[in-house]
Design a protein around this motif. Structure first.
Motif: not given
Length: 98
Positions: A37, A68-72, A91, A93
């Protein structure tokens, strides 16, 4: 509608990188294939202040490729066909380096 967004504090504006659905030879990849991601940093805020009032600058810069994180994130639509995400710096990664 706004054409440009300058993030405030320690926020980072990113544009998601879309991975190709085909290989170079034309083989279609299934939707279940595991992909990172990733996103490209478009703009960064100046940073945030510590307890003494000193500015702590954002470690990322425009043009960095980040994980990036999976959600947010907050979805932002600036142009008719462009969608961006707004994240706080902590936030994100990490930064991807070639």
């Amino acid at each position: 509608m706004a054409k440009r967004l300058l993030p405030s504090l320690n926020r980072v504006l990113v544009e998601k990188l879309v991975q190709p659905k085909k290989t170079a030879s034309g083989i279609l990849l299934p939707e279940t294939s595991k992909q990172l991601n990733t996103a490209k940093v478009v703009a960064v805020g100046p940073g945030e202040r510590d307890r003494e009032g000193k500015l702590i600058p954002v470690a990322l810069k425009e043009g960095d490729t980040v994980l990036l994180p999976e959600y947010g994130g907050t979805e932002i639509k600036l142009a008719a066909d462009k969608e961006y995400l707004l994240f706080r710096e902590h936030d994100i990664l990490g930064t991807l380096v070639d």
